[in-house]
Design an enzyme around this catalytic site. Structure first.
Site, PDB file in Angstrom:
ATOM      1  CG  ASP A   5      -0.689  -0.353   2.494  1.00 31.23           C
ATOM      2  OD1 ASP A   5       1.284   0.304   2.392  1.00 31.23           O
ATOM      3  OD2 ASP A   5      -0.976  -0.324   3.175  1.00 31.23           O
ATOM      4  CG  HIS A  52      -7.634   6.724  -7.763  1.00 23.43           C
ATOM      5  ND1 HIS A  52      -7.062   6.852  -6.568  1.00 23.43           N
ATOM      6  CD2 HIS A  52      -9.295   7.693  -7.906  1.00 23.43           C
ATOM      7  CE1 HIS A  52      -7.513   7.517  -5.503  1.00 23.43           C
ATOM      8  NE2 HIS A  52      -8.704   8.026  -6.145  1.00 23.43           N
TER       9      HIS A  52
HETATM   10  P1  CNA Z   1      -3.219   3.631   1.908  1.00 23.08           P
HETATM   11  O1  CNA Z   1      -3.422   5.006   1.612  1.00 23.08           O
HETATM   12  O2  CNA Z   1      -2.239   3.055   1.540  1.00 23.08           O
HETATM   13  O3  CNA Z   1      -4.062   2.602   3.025  1.00 23.08           O
HETATM   14  C1  CNA Z   1      -4.009   1.546   2.851  1.00 23.08           C
HETATM   15  C2  CNA Z   1      -4.859   1.164   4.157  1.00 23.08           C
HETATM   16  O4  CNA Z   1      -5.523  -0.294   3.992  1.00 23.08           O
HETATM   17  C3  CNA Z   1      -4.442   1.257   6.164  1.00 23.08           C
HETATM   18  O5  CNA Z   1      -5.447   2.193   6.917  1.00 23.08           O
HETATM   19  C4  CNA Z   1      -3.387   0.208   5.937  1.00 23.08           C
HETATM   20  O6  CNA Z   1      -4.216   0.426   7.970  1.00 23.08           O
HETATM   21  C5  CNA Z   1      -4.293  -0.560   5.714  1.00 23.08           C
HETATM   22  N1  CNA Z   1      -4.465  -2.053   5.484  1.00 23.08           N
HETATM   23  C6  CNA Z   1      -2.745  -2.387   5.021  1.00 23.08           C
HETATM   24  N2  CNA Z   1      -2.593  -3.357   4.810  1.00 23.08           N
HETATM   25  C7  CNA Z   1      -3.654  -3.897   5.424  1.00 23.08           C
HETATM   26  C8  CNA Z   1      -4.378  -5.279   5.627  1.00 23.08           C
HETATM   27  N3  CNA Z   1      -3.349  -6.330   5.386  1.00 23.08           N
HETATM   28  N4  CNA Z   1      -5.480  -5.222   6.755  1.00 23.08           N
HETATM   29  C9  CNA Z   1      -6.358  -4.514   6.709  1.00 23.08           C
HETATM   30  N5  CNA Z   1      -5.636  -3.277   6.444  1.00 23.08           N
HETATM   31  C10 CNA Z   1      -4.667  -2.632   5.795  1.00 23.08           C
HETATM   32  O7  CNA Z   1      -4.480   3.410   0.222  1.00 23.08           O
HETATM   33  P2  CNA Z   1      -5.077   4.245  -0.075  1.00 23.08           P
HETATM   34  O8  CNA Z   1      -6.106   3.333  -0.940  1.00 23.08           O
HETATM   35  O9  CNA Z   1      -5.954   4.261   0.975  1.00 23.08           O
HETATM   36  O10 CNA Z   1      -5.173   5.019  -0.202  1.00 23.08           O
HETATM   37  C11 CNA Z   1      -5.500   5.261  -1.893  1.00 23.08           C
HETATM   38  C12 CNA Z   1      -3.992   5.572  -2.830  1.00 23.08           C
HETATM   39  C13 CNA Z   1      -3.141   4.617  -3.013  1.00 23.08           C
HETATM   40  C14 CNA Z   1      -5.122   5.055  -4.604  1.00 23.08           C
HETATM   41  O11 CNA Z   1      -4.714   6.556  -5.073  1.00 23.08           O
HETATM   42  C15 CNA Z   1      -4.005   4.391  -5.393  1.00 23.08           C
HETATM   43  O12 CNA Z   1      -4.059   4.394  -6.471  1.00 23.08           O
HETATM   44  C16 CNA Z   1      -3.174   4.084  -4.732  1.00 23.08           C
HETATM   45  N6  CNA Z   1      -2.281   2.554  -4.530  1.00 23.08           N
HETATM   46  C17 CNA Z   1      -3.427   1.338  -5.330  1.00 23.08           C
HETATM   47  C18 CNA Z   1      -2.101   0.436  -5.203  1.00 23.08           C
HETATM   48  C19 CNA Z   1      -3.480  -0.820  -5.789  1.00 23.08           C
HETATM   49  O13 CNA Z   1      -4.206  -0.449  -7.144  1.00 23.08           O
HETATM   50  N7  CNA Z   1      -2.876  -1.866  -5.234  1.00 23.08           N
HETATM   51  C20 CNA Z   1      -1.195  -0.249  -4.353  1.00 23.08           C
HETATM   52  C21 CNA Z   1      -0.569   1.056  -3.444  1.00 23.08           C
HETATM   53  C22 CNA Z   1      -1.112   2.567  -3.850  1.00 23.08           C
END
Ligand code: CNA
Length: 304
Positions: A69, A162
């Site tokens: 993330d 997004h």
């Molecule tokens: P973020 O801000 O990184 O938040 C992620 C949330 O998920 C946090 O609150 C973490 O504590 C929680 N989390 C992480 N792993 C776990 C788990 N195993 N179990 C429970 N909770 C967990 O990411 P958001 O999505 O809120 O932010 C938005 C951004 C991130 C968007 O613009 C995306 O494009 C962007 N993003 C996307 C990806 C993807 O496509 N997989 C990866 C990284 C970022």
């Protein structure tokens, strides 16, 4: 406009014009949290009391698939960006920076291209199962990894807020390009060029770019929803995060995340499951009597 309000507003708008939350955090929550009782109550709501579920998802839904993330300390993408040598973390999704130096995004895209390295996990299949049970009104995701599509959630139920890698266009003239050709170029570590010589990028929404028109459907979906489930997001990025507050007070909201985020937990009908998403979904599916269906769905889709 009052000066301190202007400062607050300036702080809330990130450099590219996207909105970040002003920071109302749920420090206490009235809903039930991770007791055996809470699993029972939540499972009754999902299984017996709702027919129009809106799901909001973020990067935390895909971390169990191996995709980092943004914000998790030590493992998050923002922590691991050193290898891209960016001037600031968000530069990786900044159009102007992409024009000057496209390689960091190309490297990230090579890593994330759907269908290459990562597979959907039980969390994605839980949402697919909601659809199979006739309960999914819509899934709104911030993720760009395409794992929702790969899990078989149909396009009309899915809003990739997004953007996604499934289409691509020139950042100069806007011409659409064959996504397969763009994928081939990017996987070869190069930038795809348009006939106008502009760079072509997959239609991932960069900071300052418009969200897809379909995103605004949430104004109607929020009213029609009889349940909101929020999965794996910090609710830090607006306007996406505001969906959860557009849902009326009479609509129950369930948060499944490592931490309490946004306004979740502040309403009487909120429920919060703190901890690992897969662990909690597993427990919940078991409580609902859906675990066999869930595992079978995952197995069938992965073997298809
Ligand atoms: P973020 O801000 O990184 O938040 C992620 C949330 O998920 C946090 O609150 C973490 O504590 C929680 N989390 C992480 N792993 C776990 C788990 N195993 N179990 C429970 N909770 C967990 O990411 P958001 O999505 O809120 O932010 C938005 C951004 C991130 C968007 O613009 C995306 O494009 C962007 N993003 C996307 C990806 C993807 O496509 N997989 C990866 C990284 C970022």
């Amino acid at each position: 406009m009052h000066v301190s309000y202007i400062n607050l507003l300036a702080a809330a708008i990130c450099r590219s014009g996207s909105w970040r939350s002003i920071g109302i955090r749920a420090t206490s929550y009235r809903g039930l949290c991770n007791s055996p009782d809470s699993f029972e109550k939540i499972s009754t709501i999902i299984r017996d009391k709702c027919e129009n579920v809106v799901v909001m998802a973020g990067a935390g839904l895909s971390t169990p698939s191996g995709i980092p993330d943004f914000r998790s300390p030590k493992t998050g993408l923002y922590h691991n960006l050193q290898k891209y040598k960016l001037p600031y973390p968000e530069a990786i999704f900044d159009v102007q920076y992409f024009i000057d130096n496209p390689m960091p995004f190309i490297t990230l895209a090579q890593e994330l291209y759907p269908g290459e390295k990562y597979r959907p996990n039980l969390g994605h299949y839980f949402v697919r199962l909601l659809h199979e049970k006739g309960k999914l009104l819509r899934m709104y995701t911030q993720n760009i990894d395409g794992l929702e599509r790969l899990s078989g959630i149909p396009g009309e139920k899915l809003i990739e807020a997004h953007g996604s890698f499934s289409t691509a266009s020139c950042i100069v003239c806007g011409d659409k390009h064959d996504p397969e050709a763009v994928k081939k170029t990017i996987l070869a570590g190069k930038v795809h060029l348009c006939s106008c010589k502009g760079y072509v990028k997959p239609d991932i929404v960069f900071f300052g770019e418009q969200l897809p028109g379909k995103f605004w459907l949430h104004n109607l979906d929020a009213i029609a929803a009889d349940l909101l489930i929020v999965l794996g997001t910090s609710l830090e990025v607006h306007p996406f995060a505001s969906i959860c507050d557009a849902v009326p007070y009479r609509t129950p909201r369930i948060l499944i995340n490592r931490e309490v985020v946004g306004s979740l937990g502040l309403r009487d009908l909120d429920h919060v499951l703190v901890g690992d998403i897969i662990e909690n979904i597993n427990k919940l599916a078991q409580e609902m009597g859906w675990l066999d269906d869930l595992i079978a769905l995952q197995k069938d889709n992965e073997n298809a």
